[in-house]
Design a protein around this motif. Structure first.
Motif, short mmCIF file in Angstrom:
data_model
loop_
_atom_site.label_atom_id
_atom_site.label_comp_id
_atom_site.label_asym_id
_atom_site.label_seq_id
_atom_site.Cartn_x
_atom_site.Cartn_y
_atom_site.Cartn_z
N PHE A 69 0.83 -1.20 0.00
CA PHE A 69 0.00 0.00 0.00
C PHE A 69 0.86 1.26 0.00
O PHE A 69 0.61 2.20 -0.74
N ILE A 70 1.90 1.30 0.82
CA ILE A 70 2.80 2.45 0.89
C ILE A 70 3.54 2.62 -0.44
O ILE A 70 3.72 3.74 -0.94
N LEU A 71 3.96 1.53 -1.02
CA LEU A 71 4.64 1.57 -2.31
C LEU A 71 3.72 2.14 -3.40
O LEU A 71 4.14 2.96 -4.22
N ALA A 72 2.44 1.74 -3.39
CA ALA A 72 1.47 2.25 -4.36
C ALA A 72 1.26 3.75 -4.18
O ALA A 72 1.17 4.51 -5.15
N LEU A 73 1.19 4.22 -2.93
CA LEU A 73 1.04 5.65 -2.66
C LEU A 73 2.24 6.44 -3.14
O LEU A 73 2.11 7.52 -3.73
N LEU A 74 3.44 5.92 -2.91
CA LEU A 74 4.65 6.60 -3.36
C LEU A 74 4.72 6.66 -4.88
O LEU A 74 5.12 7.68 -5.46
N LEU A 75 4.31 5.61 -5.54
CA LEU A 75 4.30 5.59 -7.00
C LEU A 75 3.29 6.60 -7.54
O LEU A 75 3.58 7.32 -8.50
N ALA A 76 2.11 6.67 -6.95
CA ALA A 76 1.10 7.64 -7.37
C ALA A 76 1.60 9.07 -7.16
O ALA A 76 1.40 9.95 -8.00
N LEU A 77 2.26 9.33 -6.06
CA LEU A 77 2.82 10.65 -5.78
C LEU A 77 3.90 11.01 -6.79
O LEU A 77 3.95 12.13 -7.29
N ALA A 78 4.75 10.06 -7.13
CA ALA A 78 5.82 10.31 -8.11
C ALA A 78 5.24 10.62 -9.48
O ALA A 78 5.71 11.53 -10.18
N ILE A 79 4.19 9.92 -9.89
CA ILE A 79 3.55 10.17 -11.18
C ILE A 79 2.91 11.55 -11.20
O ILE A 79 3.02 12.30 -12.16
N THR A 80 2.23 11.90 -10.12
CA THR A 80 1.59 13.21 -10.03
C THR A 80 2.61 14.33 -10.10
O THR A 80 2.42 15.32 -10.81
N LEU A 81 3.70 14.21 -9.37
CA LEU A 81 4.73 15.25 -9.38
C LEU A 81 5.40 15.38 -10.74
O LEU A 81 5.69 16.48 -11.20
N SER A 82 5.65 14.27 -11.40
CA SER A 82 6.31 14.34 -12.71
C SER A 82 5.38 14.93 -13.75
O SER A 82 5.80 15.62 -14.66
N ALA A 83 4.07 14.69 -13.64
CA ALA A 83 3.11 15.23 -14.60
C ALA A 83 2.97 16.74 -14.44
O ALA A 83 2.87 17.47 -15.41
#
Length: 127
Positions: free
Chosen positions: A8-22
């Motif tokens: 779950f934490i890994l999924a949240l970090l991945l979503a945050l990274a995608i949002t920041l890069s976009a």
């Protein structure tokens, strides 16, 4: 249970990274907006330039509420700007008609029933 929390934490970090890069990849200045205000040009509207409604491909020749419309067929501007047809009616030749019973516009605009028939539920009856 511990592996589920880690996932779950890994999924949240991945979503945050995608949002920041976009959000960081967006440029400040639009690159291909035709008539953009940022490029120093003003967008043409039909209130300021009503002749644009006569251009080929326009929705209609009349400017209503800053939109080009055809007052002969537009249900929200039937015959004139702002005249809405009531529920169940359509705009034909600038008049609101009931296509279920109108013998000149039976089922659709311009579908005229013959002299012996009448319009019933949008169909010409030939009895």
């Amino acid at each position: 249970m511990k592996s589920l929390n880690t996932l779950f934490i890994l999924a949240l970090l991945l979503a945050l990274a995608i949002t920041l890069s976009a959000t960081s990849s967006k440029s400040e200045e639009p690159t291909s907006h035709f008539l953009s205000k940022k490029s120093g040009r003003v967008a043409l509207t039909c209130d300021k330039s009503p002749k644009i409604c006569h251009i080929k491909g326009s929705a209609g020749p009349v400017c209503c509420n800053n939109k080009c419309v055809n007052v002969s067929t537009d249900t929200f501007n039937c015959g004139r700007c702002g005249k809405k047809c009531s529920f169940g009616k359509i705009c034909c030749e600038g008049k609101c008609v009931n296509p279920r019973t109108n013998e000149k516009h039976c089922g659709k605009c311009g579908n005229k029933c013959n002299a012996k028939g009448s319009c019933v539920y949008g169909l010409c009856s030939y009895a």
